[in-house]
Design a protein around this motif. Structure first.
Motif, PDB file in Angstrom:
ATOM      1  N   GLN A  30       2.749 -31.100  20.592  1.00  0.00           N
ATOM      2  CA  GLN A  30       2.145 -32.175  19.817  1.00  0.00           C
ATOM      3  C   GLN A  30       2.111 -31.765  18.337  1.00  0.00           C
ATOM      4  O   GLN A  30       1.833 -30.623  17.994  1.00  0.00           O
ATOM      5  N   GLY A  31       2.447 -32.737  17.468  1.00  0.00           N
ATOM      6  CA  GLY A  31       2.475 -32.443  16.041  1.00  0.00           C
ATOM      7  C   GLY A  31       3.763 -31.795  15.585  1.00  0.00           C
ATOM      8  O   GLY A  31       3.838 -31.252  14.476  1.00  0.00           O
ATOM      9  N   ARG A  32       4.796 -31.839  16.430  1.00  0.00           N
ATOM     10  CA  ARG A  32       6.079 -31.221  16.078  1.00  0.00           C
ATOM     11  C   ARG A  32       7.224 -32.236  16.186  1.00  0.00           C
ATOM     12  O   ARG A  32       8.343 -31.879  16.524  1.00  0.00           O
ATOM     13  N   SER A  33       6.955 -33.477  15.871  1.00  0.00           N
ATOM     14  CA  SER A  33       7.979 -34.516  15.919  1.00  0.00           C
ATOM     15  C   SER A  33       8.828 -34.470  14.654  1.00  0.00           C
ATOM     16  O   SER A  33       8.517 -33.741  13.698  1.00  0.00           O
ATOM     17  N   LEU A  34       9.881 -35.269  14.625  1.00  0.00           N
ATOM     18  CA  LEU A  34      10.719 -35.354  13.431  1.00  0.00           C
ATOM     19  C   LEU A  34       9.902 -35.826  12.229  1.00  0.00           C
ATOM     20  O   LEU A  34      10.052 -35.329  11.118  1.00  0.00           O
ATOM     21  N   MET A  35       9.008 -36.796  12.468  1.00  0.00           N
ATOM     22  CA  MET A  35       8.166 -37.293  11.383  1.00  0.00           C
ATOM     23  C   MET A  35       7.252 -36.194  10.855  1.00  0.00           C
ATOM     24  O   MET A  35       7.037 -36.081   9.632  1.00  0.00           O
ATOM     25  N   ASP A  36       6.749 -35.352  11.762  1.00  0.00           N
ATOM     26  CA  ASP A  36       5.905 -34.227  11.341  1.00  0.00           C
ATOM     27  C   ASP A  36       6.705 -33.240  10.484  1.00  0.00           C
ATOM     28  O   ASP A  36       6.196 -32.696   9.502  1.00  0.00           O
ATOM     29  N   TRP A  37       7.968 -33.019  10.863  1.00  0.00           N
ATOM     30  CA  TRP A  37       8.818 -32.126  10.075  1.00  0.00           C
ATOM     31  C   TRP A  37       9.051 -32.689   8.681  1.00  0.00           C
ATOM     32  O   TRP A  37       8.987 -31.962   7.682  1.00  0.00           O
ATOM     33  N   ILE A  38       9.320 -33.982   8.602  1.00  0.00           N
ATOM     34  CA  ILE A  38       9.542 -34.610   7.296  1.00  0.00           C
ATOM     35  C   ILE A  38       8.300 -34.449   6.417  1.00  0.00           C
ATOM     36  O   ILE A  38       8.396 -34.138   5.229  1.00  0.00           O
ATOM     37  N   ARG A  39       7.113 -34.640   7.016  1.00  0.00           N
ATOM     38  CA  ARG A  39       5.867 -34.468   6.251  1.00  0.00           C
ATOM     39  C   ARG A  39       5.747 -33.036   5.718  1.00  0.00           C
ATOM     40  O   ARG A  39       5.327 -32.813   4.581  1.00  0.00           O
ATOM     41  N   LEU A  40       6.109 -32.060   6.572  1.00  0.00           N
ATOM     42  CA  LEU A  40       6.019 -30.662   6.151  1.00  0.00           C
ATOM     43  C   LEU A  40       6.970 -30.389   4.979  1.00  0.00           C
ATOM     44  O   LEU A  40       6.608 -29.707   4.014  1.00  0.00           O
ATOM     45  N   THR A  41       8.184 -30.940   5.040  1.00  0.00           N
ATOM     46  CA  THR A  41       9.145 -30.705   3.951  1.00  0.00           C
ATOM     47  C   THR A  41       8.695 -31.345   2.650  1.00  0.00           C
ATOM     48  O   THR A  41       9.113 -30.924   1.568  1.00  0.00           O
ATOM     49  N   LYS A  42       7.847 -32.380   2.746  1.00  0.00           N
ATOM     50  CA  LYS A  42       7.361 -33.049   1.526  1.00  0.00           C
ATOM     51  C   LYS A  42       6.052 -32.439   1.011  1.00  0.00           C
ATOM     52  O   LYS A  42       5.533 -32.849  -0.016  1.00  0.00           O
ATOM     53  N   SER A  43       5.502 -31.457   1.746  1.00  0.00           N
ATOM     54  CA  SER A  43       4.172 -30.938   1.415  1.00  0.00           C
ATOM     55  C   SER A  43       4.167 -29.980   0.232  1.00  0.00           C
ATOM     56  O   SER A  43       3.109 -29.638  -0.291  1.00  0.00           O
ATOM     57  N   GLY A  44       5.340 -29.516  -0.185  1.00  0.00           N
ATOM     58  CA  GLY A  44       5.411 -28.539  -1.270  1.00  0.00           C
ATOM     59  C   GLY A  44       5.315 -27.099  -0.787  1.00  0.00           C
ATOM     60  O   GLY A  44       5.389 -26.161  -1.593  1.00  0.00           O
ATOM     61  N   LYS A  45       5.165 -26.890   0.518  1.00  0.00           N
ATOM     62  CA  LYS A  45       5.074 -25.538   1.064  1.00  0.00           C
ATOM     63  C   LYS A  45       6.411 -24.820   0.913  1.00  0.00           C
ATOM     64  O   LYS A  45       7.472 -25.419   1.074  1.00  0.00           O
ATOM     65  N   ASP A  46       6.358 -23.536   0.601  1.00  0.00           N
ATOM     66  CA  ASP A  46       7.575 -22.733   0.458  1.00  0.00           C
ATOM     67  C   ASP A  46       8.139 -22.442   1.846  1.00  0.00           C
ATOM     68  O   ASP A  46       7.597 -21.635   2.593  1.00  0.00           O
ATOM     69  N   LEU A  47       9.245 -23.102   2.199  1.00  0.00           N
ATOM     70  CA  LEU A  47       9.833 -22.935   3.536  1.00  0.00           C
ATOM     71  C   LEU A  47      10.960 -21.910   3.552  1.00  0.00           C
ATOM     72  O   LEU A  47      11.507 -21.619   4.616  1.00  0.00           O
ATOM     73  N   THR A  48      11.301 -21.367   2.393  1.00  0.00           N
ATOM     74  CA  THR A  48      12.387 -20.385   2.371  1.00  0.00           C
ATOM     75  C   THR A  48      11.854 -18.955   2.319  1.00  0.00           C
ATOM     76  O   THR A  48      12.539 -18.018   2.720  1.00  0.00           O
ATOM     77  N   GLY A  49      10.637 -18.801   1.803  1.00  0.00           N
ATOM     78  CA  GLY A  49      10.100 -17.463   1.587  1.00  0.00           C
ATOM     79  C   GLY A  49      10.584 -16.841   0.296  1.00  0.00           C
ATOM     80  O   GLY A  49      10.330 -15.665   0.028  1.00  0.00           O
ATOM     81  N   LEU A  50      11.275 -17.636  -0.541  1.00  0.00           N
ATOM     82  CA  LEU A  50      11.845 -17.099  -1.781  1.00  0.00           C
ATOM     83  C   LEU A  50      11.213 -17.726  -3.020  1.00  0.00           C
ATOM     84  O   LEU A  50      11.706 -17.541  -4.133  1.00  0.00           O
ATOM     85  N   LYS A  51      10.157 -18.506  -2.811  1.00  0.00           N
ATOM     86  CA  LYS A  51       9.399 -19.111  -3.915  1.00  0.00           C
ATOM     87  C   LYS A  51      10.288 -19.928  -4.860  1.00  0.00           C
ATOM     88  O   LYS A  51      10.200 -19.829  -6.083  1.00  0.00           O
ATOM     89  N   GLY A  52      11.185 -20.698  -4.259  1.00  0.00           N
ATOM     90  CA  GLY A  52      11.997 -21.621  -5.058  1.00  0.00           C
ATOM     91  C   GLY A  52      13.283 -21.055  -5.603  1.00  0.00           C
ATOM     92  O   GLY A  52      14.082 -21.773  -6.190  1.00  0.00           O
ATOM     93  N   ARG A  53      13.513 -19.741  -5.447  1.00  0.00           N
ATOM     94  CA  ARG A  53      14.761 -19.162  -5.937  1.00  0.00           C
ATOM     95  C   ARG A  53      15.908 -19.479  -4.976  1.00  0.00           C
ATOM     96  O   ARG A  53      15.714 -19.608  -3.780  1.00  0.00           O
ATOM     97  N   LEU A  54      17.128 -19.583  -5.506  1.00  0.00           N
ATOM     98  CA  LEU A  54      18.326 -19.652  -4.690  1.00  0.00           C
ATOM     99  C   LEU A  54      19.119 -18.378  -4.927  1.00  0.00           C
ATOM    100  O   LEU A  54      19.274 -17.938  -6.070  1.00  0.00           O
ATOM    101  N   ILE A  55      19.621 -17.762  -3.866  1.00  0.00           N
ATOM    102  CA  ILE A  55      20.310 -16.482  -3.995  1.00  0.00           C
ATOM    103  C   ILE A  55      21.698 -16.556  -3.365  1.00  0.00           C
ATOM    104  O   ILE A  55      21.993 -17.455  -2.583  1.00  0.00           O
ATOM    105  N   GLU A  56      22.539 -15.615  -3.731  1.00  0.00           N
ATOM    106  CA  GLU A  56      23.803 -15.437  -3.032  1.00  0.00           C
ATOM    107  C   GLU A  56      23.577 -14.448  -1.901  1.00  0.00           C
ATOM    108  O   GLU A  56      22.949 -13.401  -2.094  1.00  0.00           O
ATOM    109  N   VAL A  57      24.078 -14.795  -0.709  1.00  0.00           N
ATOM    110  CA  VAL A  57      23.784 -14.009   0.490  1.00  0.00           C
ATOM    111  C   VAL A  57      25.052 -13.330   0.982  1.00  0.00           C
ATOM    112  O   VAL A  57      26.064 -13.992   1.258  1.00  0.00           O
ATOM    113  N   THR A  58      25.017 -12.016   1.099  1.00  0.00           N
ATOM    114  CA  THR A  58      26.154 -11.282   1.660  1.00  0.00           C
ATOM    115  C   THR A  58      26.086 -11.337   3.186  1.00  0.00           C
ATOM    116  O   THR A  58      25.041 -11.641   3.773  1.00  0.00           O
TER     117      THR A  58
END
Length: 520
Positions: A30-58
């Protein structure tokens, strides 16, 4: 700067195309629907763990992130931290972990390439894979890759071994018209084979030749009117596309080349191209199913082949959501209040509206005149399977009936060898049966066609068959008209229905060549 992918990606080889054994959905908490995921992505929470940085990955760095709470996956050269998405993934955590710390592009393509991952995971983007060092200097031809596609010279080498010979094109003009001619070098080309779009002065024509697409894609040198016409000369495989000039100017050239212009590439590599279609009407069919009529823009030509589907795309709370649907044939549309529009500019969809769903309520809330994006056709069903066919058996559950409507019409109209067509239609109650009266009338009118309705939760007044798909029902239903008659069995419905049906059909000794399954 890293270029974040901008274009949405519902593309070919979707689970809707898989012949059998597609992935099963996993019950979500419960609370893990597609709509719940969309809400989480709009919440401003850092989902990458990189605090907004983009990196090149080897490759070495990617391999380190291979655990559930630290899971990076590469898709088409871009790396995503999918750990936050684990509990929201309909296929379950184990499915994602199969690609943990590695390039999951091939796995993604096999299972659900149609999913709009770029929009769904944009807040999880870690960065781009680092470019590998160049190969030795004695390697003369530099292999560049653009958007995951090899340049034409390389594609041509591969296709020379496995694909059809490459078509060509030419163009000519009069004072008022421009005619583009495609020479396909094939004799089985028809109007289903060509898809044409003119959007914002970009002209694109995709010709489907077996499992390949020949693409003409140019920015036109001058403006043209919206309406286009398409003609096919089948016996020589020639396609003529006529454009009307806005001004009677003599064109010095057709235009400048755009992506994949004048190339022949595998269909699975083409991606999907969308055009906005207008909602013309919607009409109730059952208590929870509606018939939607969409009109193509005047600057488009698209006919969905029998047994294939398209993707409908809507933007919901800022995220593009894509769902596959099979258009239905207009030959069963005789009893609706709305006028049935029969030319090739209209596409009909029979869609079950789920009150708690994300996509179908949004679709149902659209007003007449609103637009829906519709993709190019997809699917691996070939009408060549009907050649010399004598018995056609259709097994459908609920809206799994939708591909059967066109198949029914095609078989009864075009296959002279056909002796019998039988439809076994599974539903919960009588109220759920789609187009019951039309199917019964068709059975009365055409003696080759029989329909049987099976209900799993009927009232006491029901005199027909009851239950679920079973050996007893199938062994009685699947009787050939002759001992060795050529048979095709088509099956479509919810995943459990289709999987159970496939098992039973194999137990009844029908071969793979005699069965085609669709995923509802």
């Amino acid at each position: 700067m890293l270029n974040v992918p901008s274009q949405s990606f519902p593309a070919p080889s979707s689970q809707q195309r898989v012949a059998s054994g597609g992935r099963s959905k996993v019950p979500l908490k419960q609370g893990r629907s597609l709509m719940d995921w969309i809400r989480l992505t709009k919440s401003g929470k850092d989902l990458t763990g990189l605090k907004g940085r983009l990196i090149e990955v080897t490759e070495e760095e990617l391999k380190k992130h291979n655990k559930k709470d630290d899971c990076w996956i590469c898709i088409r050269g871009f790396v995503y931290n999918v750990s936050p998405y684990m509990e929201y993934h309909p296929g379950g955590e184990d499915e994602l972990m199969r690609a943990a710390g590695s390039d999951g592009t091939d796995l993604f393509d096999q299972v659900h390439r149609w999913v709009n991952y770029e929009s769904m995971l944009k807040e999880c983007l870690v960065g781009r894979m680092a470019i590998k060092p160049a190969v030795s200097k004695d390697y003369h031809e530099e292999k560049k890759v653009l958007n995951g596609m090899l340049p034409k010279s390389q594609v041509s080498d591969a296709l020379a071994k496995e694909g059809p010979s490459s078509p060509s094109y030419d163009w000519f003009q009069t004072d008022s018209l421009v005619t583009i001619v495609i020479y396909t070098k094939q004799k089985d080309i028809n109007l289903d084979s060509i898809i044409v779009d003119h959007q914002d002065n970009s002209f694109r024509a995709e010709t489907v030749i077996k499992d390949f697409s020949y693409i003409i894609h140019v920015g036109l040198s001058h403006e043209v009117e919206e309406d286009i016409s398409v003609r096919v000369v089948e016996n020589v495989g020639k396609i003529e596309i006529v454009l009307k000039k806005k001004e009677t100017t003599s064109w010095k050239h057709l235009g400048h080349p755009l992506e994949n212009h004048n190339s022949l590439i595998p269909r699975k590599d083409t991606g999907l191209y969308y055009r906005k279609c207008q909602l013309i009407s919607k009409e109730g069919v059952t208590h929870d199913t509606k018939l939607f009529c969409l009109m193509l823009p005047p600057s488009a030509h698209l006919q969905v082949p029998t047994g294939q589907h398209v993707y409908l795309k809507l933007t919901i709370t800022g995220t593009e959501i894509v769902k596959p649907y099979t258009p239905v044939s207009d030959f069963l549309l005789s009893e609706f209040k709305e006028p049935v529009l029969l030319n090739n500019k209209y596409i009909y969809f029979l869609i079950k509206v789920y009150p708690d769903g994300l996509f179908t309520p949004e679709l149902d809330h659209l007003q007449i005149g609103d637009s829906v994006s519709v993709s190019n056709p997809e699917g691996n069903f070939k009408t060549s399977q009907f050649q010399e066919l004598e018995d056609l058996f259709l097994l459908a559950a609920g809206t799994g009936f939708t591909p059967m409507a066109k198949i029914l019409n095609y078989a009864l109209t075009n296959i002279p060898s056909l002796r019998k067509v039988k439809l076994m239609f599974f539903n919960k109650t009588e109220d759920d049966i789609i187009w019951r009266s039309q199917l019964e009338k068709l059975a009365f009118k055409d003696k080759r066609f029989d329909v049987e309705f099976v209900l799993s939760a009927p009232t006491s007044e029901w005199n027909g068959k009851r239950g679920h798909i079973s050996p007893a029902l199938l062994s009685e239903f699947l009787k050939r008209s002759l001992d060795k008659s050529k048979v095709l069995i088509c099956i479509c419905g919810p995943t459990p229905f289709t999987e159970q049906g496939m098992r039973l059909l194999h137990e009844l000794n029908f071969s793979k060549d005699e069965i085609h399954s669709f995923t509802a």
